[in-house]
Design an enzyme around this catalytic site. Structure first.
Site: not given
Length: 490
Positions: A160, A261, A295, A468
């Protein structure tokens, strides 16, 4: 008649082989990359298997021993060159994203700017990996805490954000002195291979950045090598919670460091005190970016009863005015296709489940040709509907009515994942209460778009491990070594 769209990208950036140890390598077979908007094949890419994955790990391990000796300044300069090249070639890189993952060209250009920004950020952070000198309890010794790179990192990324999910990990890894093997998603290998071409042009040494593209069929065996090979010290994965659990189990046998993640199920809460127009624009940005396939997309919309009808009315009008379906390369397109027909099937299933439990379709609701899906607004949604229990990953906006703050918080936190959460309010006391009480790693207060390299990205509960981006992102690729320098004469 269906219009034909062709991918027009300058030759060196359209790479179709794997990239290992500074060389472009072919595999025994190839797999097709399709344009999700048309189903047409845009490229055939080398289908790397466990042998190529092992070759890449070995190359990364060999390169690690020289790369970690580079000074922080030298690594910083190379990352900055890579950033400059990405910026120079942003139009071509954006076209690759649009054609392999379907997002509108404007969003793809936005992703390239975002992707490049991680190389810029971590080129700067490379020079700020500070250790500590700690006061010793004894006069005959000094205590030093050194930070050193972890080693080879396996980087497994989703479709994505096929460019930014790589640089967000790889920028930090290379800045720290680690080397990497990237396994891009099978739907979107072209963006990863273009990054490899630019890494080479930037002068990043052979073996430091490796890419092993592979098909869905080969993914389990390649993933197994990347998560179990003893030469790999660290894995970093972005994707579904279910796959993350599989990779963690694989990595457990050799006790690798892991960053995960994983999935989200973001609540988006609008309180009575909110600026409704601001909340509507926040909802549009948060839900419909990449056709709902992020997400951190809002998944469950909770609107307080005092403004429920007004919010639905204004949101419906905004959807009518702003959303345009089409091929991502058309200038007025805001909504591309979903990544494949399975993704569209999931949205259709959630809509029919909600309607069967009493939800009302206020906008959209229909499956269109291929993997296109009408942006859909549902009212009268309740917490027993599937769309409030599982992540959608599509352009479905279900709205739940609530009465009290406590009720909204109970619904928002009743999830086993917690990546992002959003809420709109003008009540300062409420803002502090809700921001602290939401069980998520990222909170948007009166804002629907949050991601930036300066801030942390990551979740709580089953949304993952580690962070991150930000000054903390590089720590995921560093070990702290304690050095005791004794025998000193006071």
């Amino acid at each position: 008649m269906q219009r034909h769209y062709s991918l027009d990208v300058s030759a060196p950036l359209l790479r179709t082989q794997g990239y290992v140890d500074g060389r472009w390598i072919s595999a025994a077979s190839v797999f097709p990359v399709l344009d999700p908007a048309t189903g047409q094949e845009i490229a055939r890419v080398s289908d790397c298997g466990p042998a190529e994955a092992k070759q890449a790990v070995d190359a990364a391990y060999k390169a690690f021993h020289s790369w970690k000796q580079y000074s922080a300044k030298e690594r910083s300069v190379l990352l900055r060159k890579w950033f400059d090249l990405m910026t120079l070639h942003k139009e071509d890189l954006a076209k690759l994203i649009t054609f392999e993952c379907g997002k509108p060209l404007n969003e793809s250009l936005g992703e390239i700017a975002y992707s490049a920004s991680f190389l810029e950020w971590f080129s700067e952070e490379a020079r700020r990996v500070y250790g500590d000198i700690v006061p010793s309890p004894a006069k005959d010794r000094k205590i030093l805490l050194l930070k050193q790179p972890t080693g080879v990192a396996s980087i497994i990324t989703p479709w994505n954000f096929p460019s930014a999910m790589i640089t967000r990990k790889v920028g930090a890894a290379l800045a720290a002195g680690c080397t990497v093997v990237v396994k891009p998603a099978e739907d979107t290998p072209l963006s990863a291979l273009a990054l490899a071409e630019l890494a080479e042009q930037a002068g990043i040494p052979a073996g430091v950045f490796n890419v092993v593209p592979c098909s869905r069929e080969k993914t389990p065996s390649v993933g197994e090598v990347l998560c179990t090979d003893p030469l790999v010290a660290k894995i970093s994965f972005t994707g579904s919670t279910a796959t993350g659990k599989v990779l963690l189990k694989l990595a457990a046998d050799t006790v690798k460091k892991a960053s995960m993640e994983l999935g989200g199920h973001a609540p988006f809460i609008v309180f009575d005190s909110a600026d409704v127009d601001l909340a509507v624009s926040g909802a549009m940005a948060s839900k419909f970016r990449n056709s709902g396939q992020t997400c951190v997309c809002s998944n469950r919309f909770l609107v307080q009863s005092g403004i429920y009808e007004l919010f639905l009315e204004k949101l419906g009008a905004a959807m009518d005015a702003e959303l345009r379906l089409g091929h991502g390369s058309e200038p007025d397109t805001t909504q591309g296709p979903l990544i494949n027909t399975r993704a569209a099937d999931k949205v259709v299933h959630q809509i029919s489940d909600a309607v069967s439990h009493g939800a009302k379709v206020l906008r959209g609701g229909k499956r269109l040709e291929g993997s296109f899906m009408e942006p859909t607004l549902l009212g009268d949604v309740t917490t027993d509907m599937l769309c409030t229990k599982e992540e959608t990953f599509g352009p479905l906006l279900p709205v739940i009515r609530f009465n009290t703050e406590a009720e909204a918080m109970a619904i928002a936190n009743a999830s086993n994942v917690g990546l992002a959460g959003y809420f709109f309010s003008k009540d300062v006391s409420q803002i502090w209460r809700v921001a602290e009480a939401l069980e998520v790693g990222i909170v948007g207060v009166n804002e629907g778009l949050l991601s930036t390299p300066e801030a942390t990205f990551g979740g709580v509960k089953q949304s993952g491990l580690g962070r991150e981006g930000s000054k903390y992102g590089i720590d995921e690729y560093l070990e702290v070594k304690y050095m005791c320098f004794g025998g000193l004469k006071p």
